[in-house]
Design a protein around this motif. Structure first.
Motif, PDB file in Angstrom:
ATOM      1  N   THR A   1       0.841  -1.184   0.000  1.00 53.29           N
ATOM      2  CA  THR A   1       0.000   0.000   0.000  1.00 53.29           C
ATOM      3  C   THR A   1       0.887   1.248   0.000  1.00 53.29           C
ATOM      4  O   THR A   1       2.044   1.191   0.404  1.00 53.29           O
ATOM      5  CB  THR A   1      -0.932   0.032   1.224  1.00 53.29           C
ATOM      6  N   THR A   2       0.326   2.385  -0.417  1.00 51.57           N
ATOM      7  CA  THR A   2       1.149   3.582  -0.608  1.00 51.57           C
ATOM      8  C   THR A   2       1.719   4.136   0.690  1.00 51.57           C
ATOM      9  O   THR A   2       2.773   4.775   0.684  1.00 51.57           O
ATOM     10  CB  THR A   2       0.350   4.690  -1.308  1.00 51.57           C
ATOM     11  N   ARG A   3       1.027   3.930   1.819  1.00 51.65           N
ATOM     12  CA  ARG A   3       1.500   4.440   3.100  1.00 51.65           C
ATOM     13  C   ARG A   3       1.389   3.351   4.170  1.00 51.65           C
ATOM     14  O   ARG A   3       0.697   3.497   5.166  1.00 51.65           O
ATOM     15  CB  ARG A   3       0.714   5.687   3.531  1.00 51.65           C
ATOM     16  N   GLU A   4       2.118   2.261   3.936  1.00 49.28           N
ATOM     17  CA  GLU A   4       2.179   1.184   4.935  1.00 49.28           C
ATOM     18  C   GLU A   4       2.542   1.758   6.310  1.00 49.28           C
ATOM     19  O   GLU A   4       2.083   1.301   7.351  1.00 49.28           O
ATOM     20  CB  GLU A   4       3.246   0.154   4.538  1.00 49.28           C
ATOM     21  N   GLY A   5       3.386   2.802   6.305  1.00 48.98           N
ATOM     22  CA  GLY A   5       3.955   3.338   7.542  1.00 48.98           C
ATOM     23  C   GLY A   5       2.958   4.007   8.464  1.00 48.98           C
ATOM     24  O   GLY A   5       3.312   4.343   9.611  1.00 48.98           O
TER      25      GLY A   5
ATOM     26  N   THR B   1       7.172   3.279   5.753  1.00 47.45           N
ATOM     27  CA  THR B   1       6.728   2.412   4.653  1.00 47.45           C
ATOM     28  C   THR B   1       7.911   1.694   4.029  1.00 47.45           C
ATOM     29  O   THR B   1       7.897   0.468   3.842  1.00 47.45           O
ATOM     30  CB  THR B   1       6.008   3.249   3.579  1.00 47.45           C
ATOM     31  N   ASP B   2       8.939   2.455   3.723  1.00 51.52           N
ATOM     32  CA  ASP B   2      10.098   1.886   3.024  1.00 51.52           C
ATOM     33  C   ASP B   2      10.934   1.005   3.931  1.00 51.52           C
ATOM     34  O   ASP B   2      11.394  -0.066   3.521  1.00 51.52           O
ATOM     35  CB  ASP B   2      10.956   3.007   2.446  1.00 51.52           C
ATOM     36  N   ASN B   3      11.141   1.438   5.158  1.00 55.30           N
ATOM     37  CA  ASN B   3      12.049   0.741   6.062  1.00 55.30           C
ATOM     38  C   ASN B   3      11.467  -0.583   6.542  1.00 55.30           C
ATOM     39  O   ASN B   3      12.194  -1.566   6.715  1.00 55.30           O
ATOM     40  CB  ASN B   3      12.368   1.643   7.264  1.00 55.30           C
ATOM     41  N   PHE B   4      10.165  -0.619   6.750  1.00 49.93           N
ATOM     42  CA  PHE B   4       9.569  -1.830   7.308  1.00 49.93           C
ATOM     43  C   PHE B   4       8.888  -2.718   6.273  1.00 49.93           C
ATOM     44  O   PHE B   4       8.620  -3.885   6.556  1.00 49.93           O
ATOM     45  CB  PHE B   4       8.558  -1.464   8.399  1.00 49.93           C
ATOM     46  N   PHE B   5       8.614  -2.172   5.092  1.00 51.89           N
ATOM     47  CA  PHE B   5       7.851  -2.964   4.129  1.00 51.89           C
ATOM     48  C   PHE B   5       8.425  -2.931   2.711  1.00 51.89           C
ATOM     49  O   PHE B   5       8.917  -3.939   2.214  1.00 51.89           O
ATOM     50  CB  PHE B   5       6.384  -2.491   4.115  1.00 51.89           C
ATOM     51  N   LEU B   6       8.371  -1.773   2.056  1.00 48.92           N
ATOM     52  CA  LEU B   6       8.586  -1.738   0.611  1.00 48.92           C
ATOM     53  C   LEU B   6       9.984  -2.164   0.192  1.00 48.92           C
ATOM     54  O   LEU B   6      10.143  -2.887  -0.797  1.00 48.92           O
ATOM     55  CB  LEU B   6       8.277  -0.337   0.076  1.00 48.92           C
TER      56      LEU B   6
ATOM     57  N   PRO C   1      -3.828  11.692   4.016  1.00 54.00           N
ATOM     58  CA  PRO C   1      -3.949  10.914   2.778  1.00 54.00           C
ATOM     59  C   PRO C   1      -2.969   9.746   2.733  1.00 54.00           C
ATOM     60  O   PRO C   1      -1.940   9.750   3.399  1.00 54.00           O
ATOM     61  CB  PRO C   1      -3.635  11.942   1.682  1.00 54.00           C
ATOM     62  N   GLY C   2      -3.308   8.766   1.923  1.00 57.43           N
ATOM     63  CA  GLY C   2      -2.462   7.583   1.770  1.00 57.43           C
ATOM     64  C   GLY C   2      -3.169   6.333   2.235  1.00 57.43           C
ATOM     65  O   GLY C   2      -4.088   6.383   3.060  1.00 57.43           O
ATOM     66  N   VAL C   3      -2.742   5.204   1.696  1.00 53.13           N
ATOM     67  CA  VAL C   3      -3.364   3.916   2.016  1.00 53.13           C
ATOM     68  C   VAL C   3      -2.523   3.211   3.069  1.00 53.13           C
ATOM     69  O   VAL C   3      -1.351   2.907   2.847  1.00 53.13           O
ATOM     70  CB  VAL C   3      -3.497   3.039   0.755  1.00 53.13           C
ATOM     71  N   SER C   4      -3.116   2.951   4.216  1.00 54.60           N
ATOM     72  CA  SER C   4      -2.400   2.367   5.348  1.00 54.60           C
ATOM     73  C   SER C   4      -2.148   0.879   5.173  1.00 54.60           C
ATOM     74  O   SER C   4      -2.824   0.189   4.398  1.00 54.60           O
ATOM     75  CB  SER C   4      -3.217   2.592   6.631  1.00 54.60           C
ATOM     76  N   HIS C   5      -1.167   0.397   5.905  1.00 54.59           N
ATOM     77  CA  HIS C   5      -1.011  -1.039   6.130  1.00 54.59           C
ATOM     78  C   HIS C   5      -2.360  -1.609   6.582  1.00 54.59           C
ATOM     79  O   HIS C   5      -3.054  -0.997   7.396  1.00 54.59           O
ATOM     80  CB  HIS C   5       0.043  -1.251   7.220  1.00 54.59           C
ATOM     81  N   ALA C   6      -2.736  -2.732   6.025  1.00 54.22           N
ATOM     82  CA  ALA C   6      -3.972  -3.460   6.363  1.00 54.22           C
ATOM     83  C   ALA C   6      -5.241  -2.830   5.801  1.00 54.22           C
ATOM     84  O   ALA C   6      -6.327  -3.355   6.008  1.00 54.22           O
ATOM     85  CB  ALA C   6      -4.120  -3.661   7.876  1.00 54.22           C
ATOM     86  N   ASP C   7      -5.135  -1.727   5.060  1.00 52.31           N
ATOM     87  CA  ASP C   7      -6.326  -1.156   4.432  1.00 52.31           C
ATOM     88  C   ASP C   7      -6.907  -2.074   3.360  1.00 52.31           C
ATOM     89  O   ASP C   7      -8.108  -2.042   3.077  1.00 52.31           O
ATOM     90  CB  ASP C   7      -6.001   0.202   3.807  1.00 52.31           C
ATOM     91  N   ASP C   8      -6.060  -2.893   2.743  1.00 51.50           N
ATOM     92  CA  ASP C   8      -6.527  -3.787   1.681  1.00 51.50           C
ATOM     93  C   ASP C   8      -7.510  -4.840   2.179  1.00 51.50           C
ATOM     94  O   ASP C   8      -8.330  -5.353   1.414  1.00 51.50           O
ATOM     95  CB  ASP C   8      -5.341  -4.461   0.991  1.00 51.50           C
ATOM     96  N   LEU C   9      -7.449  -5.166   3.478  1.00 51.32           N
ATOM     97  CA  LEU C   9      -8.305  -6.232   4.015  1.00 51.32           C
ATOM     98  C   LEU C   9      -9.785  -5.935   3.823  1.00 51.32           C
ATOM     99  O   LEU C   9     -10.597  -6.841   3.650  1.00 51.32           O
ATOM    100  CB  LEU C   9      -8.002  -6.444   5.498  1.00 51.32           C
ATOM    101  N   GLY C  10     -10.152  -4.656   3.854  1.00 48.68           N
ATOM    102  CA  GLY C  10     -11.556  -4.276   3.738  1.00 48.68           C
ATOM    103  C   GLY C  10     -12.153  -4.503   2.368  1.00 48.68           C
ATOM    104  O   GLY C  10     -13.375  -4.389   2.204  1.00 48.68           O
TER     105      GLY C  10
END
Length: 533
Positions: free
Chosen positions: A316-320, A385-390, A431-440
């Motif tokens: 997602t764009t803003r996992e962080g 976002t980058d450090n922990f995921f992307l 703004p931005g898509v959070s970590h776990a937003d995709d679940l919905g």
């Protein structure tokens, strides 16, 4: 339609009937044991096959989750008797019909320390609009699932939670046919720790042949938080023991109630900090016999010695935004000590000149001349976002692309609607898509709003479900026939192009997403290139 009864290898189950997103009926079977309860002498050990029962077992309620804290209320829930799964299907076997459906096995997230496959969070109503069989599993988490001891004679090498997943997949191979599922067409998919677990299953020889495709949502085995350390000495100190003898520590743990043990282990939980290695999660085992994983993931990826299955992977764009949520209920506090943002796998000594230099470079890249405040949160979100995921998701795509014999499909999620789960749950307005937003968009949950036909939410759910189930059916997310909702061709990654699909209000395609930030990290990683992730 009456209550359905199914006979599996261990006995009979009585399920119930549900209604999918299109108001069509499907069958639900909850709380099915796939292994013996891992209690008493089986605590911390590899799972054992489930034992049969007599009569008809009630399968209308979710099984008990593994003990952890409720994600919102923070109270203790669950127990260690948690090795159950749920099965959802639109059909049951009929005489004269042998049509088998693709199977999708969901692995929940929660950082390997929380979560479950509960239908309250992972409701099947969206996915059951497609002709698949859906399985969601519980597995052991925290100290219950990931205690790891050095002494091989103690038979607690670690990764019990990952071995639970292997046992669940073996159950699927043996039993999913009784729900019209095809054991030769199984897709594992998960989000966050569930995605990292799915990636570990790709890497593990123990899981060979148990699945045929994988979808990794916001996680992989290389992520900073997806590898852990052994911490028996620290645990002994928490327990008040004046010893580093693993056998004595284990004896004390075996005698404790599960609640006492959880609370003791919780004192060893590390915060979500890039420079630290977490204590509860997957490890490389010392002894090959019975091991889930005994080689470094990078070595396996570079050599191609893993389970070659088609992969769909994205972020997602803003996992962080997750990093802000994890600070609550305290007020948001931006990062100020940038040595804490130096990735743990670089193994740089805190306070050393090189560690300070890397920290300075990180701050300058993400913040420029600004100081971190609550007014420039988006810069914090991008760093996290980058450090922990992307960064590691990107590197995972690169590794697989070099050695994989099958396609890899890469995506980025940018859509923001009332279905973005985490942002709505925690009232995030930036703004931005959070970590776990995709679940919905894949599962219903207690916060799922009424969805108006033709709305952005309605279209997005149908797109997500179609892309995910197309991949499960065919190993290719693109539709096999014309579909107005999917009006682009999603190309797999090639040797020369990192193709990706952006899942926004509209679908668009491109090459090398967020490449400027990834190029920065490529320069940082060259500081200590001999260290593996």
């Amino acid at each position: 339609m009456g209550q359905p009864v199914v006979k599996i290898s261990t006995g009979k189950l009585c399920g119930k009937v549900g209604k999918n997103f299109n108001n069509k009926a499907f069958f639900c079977f909850h709380g099915i044991p796939y292994a013996k309860p891992p209690i008493g002498p089986l605590r911390f050990k590899a799972p054992q096959p489930a034992e049969p029962w007599s009569g008809i077992r009630d399968a209308t309620q979710d099984g008990t989750p593994c003990i952890s804290r409720h994600p919102v209320l923070k109270s203790l829930i669950g127990s260690e008797d948690c090795l159950t799964l749920n099965v959802y299907t639109r059909d049951l076997p009929k005489e004269g019909s042998n049509f088998l459906k693709p199977v999708m096995v969901w692995i929940h997230g929660g950082g390997f320390t929380s979560g479950s496959g509960s239908s309250e969070i992972y409701g099947p109503e969206f996915l059951m609009t497609e002709d698949i069989v859906l399985v969601s599993i519980n597995y052991r988490i925290g100290i219950i699932g990931f205690l790891s001891l050095e002494d091989p004679d103690l038979e607690v090498p670690g990764n019990a939670g990952l071995k639970d997943m292997v046992m669940a997949l073996k159950w699927v191979q043996e039993n999913v046919i009784h729900f019209c599922g095809d054991p030769n067409n199984v897709t594992i998919f998960g989000e966050s720790a569930g995605a990292a677990a799915a990636h570990y299953l790709i890497l593990s020889p123990m899981a060979r042949g148990l699945f045929h495709k994988a979808i990794l949502q916001s996680g992989c085995a290389l992520n900073l938080w997806a590898r852990s350390r052994r911490y028996t000495t620290e645990l002994g100190q928490v327990l008040g023991l004046q010893t580093t003898d693993e056998r004595k520590v284990l004896e004390v743990l075996q005698k404790m109630s599960v609640e006492e043990m959880y609370l003791a282990a919780e004192k060893s939980h590390d915060p979500f900090i890039a420079s630290l290695v977490r204590p509860h999660g997957p490890v490389i085992e010392k002894k090959p016999e019975g091991a889930f994983l005994c080689e470094d993931p990078v070595d396996l990826l570079e050599s191609g010695r893993y389970n070659h299955v088609p992969i769909m992977i994205g972020y997602t764009t803003r996992e962080g935004i997750l990093s802000e949520v994890l600070q609550r209920p305290k007020p948001f506090k931006p990062i100020t000590d940038f040595e804490l943002a130096v990735p743990n796998f670089l193994k740089l000594q805190r306070g050393s000149d090189i560690s300070k230099l890397v920290a300075k470079n990180i701050k300058e890249f993400y913040y420029g001349n600004e100081e971190p405040t609550d007014k420039n949160k988006d810069k914090f979100y991008l760093l996290e976002t980058d450090n922990f995921f992307l960064r590691e998701i990107w590197r995972t795509v690169k590794y697989h692309n070099k050695t994989s014999s099958v396609p890899i499909y890469f995506y980025r999620m940018s859509i923001e609607t009332d279905l973005n789960l985490f942002k709505n749950m925690f009232s995030i307005t930036e703004p931005g898509v959070s970590h776990a937003d995709d679940l919905g968009y894949l599962f219903t949950n207690l916060l799922t709003p009424d969805i108006e036909e033709g709305s952005d939410e309605d279209i997005a759910v149908k797109r997500f479900v179609k892309l995910w189930t197309n991949f499960a059916k065919n190993g290719d997310p693109n539709p096999t026939e014309e579909n107005p909702l999917i009006n682009v061709t999603w190309k797999p990654v090639t040797r020369n192009e990192m193709n990706f699909l952006d899942i926004g209000t509209k679908l668009t395609t491109g090459v090398d997403p967020d490449s400027d930030r990834m190029a920065f990290w490529q320069r940082i990683l060259k500081i200590n290139p001999n260290n593996k992730l």
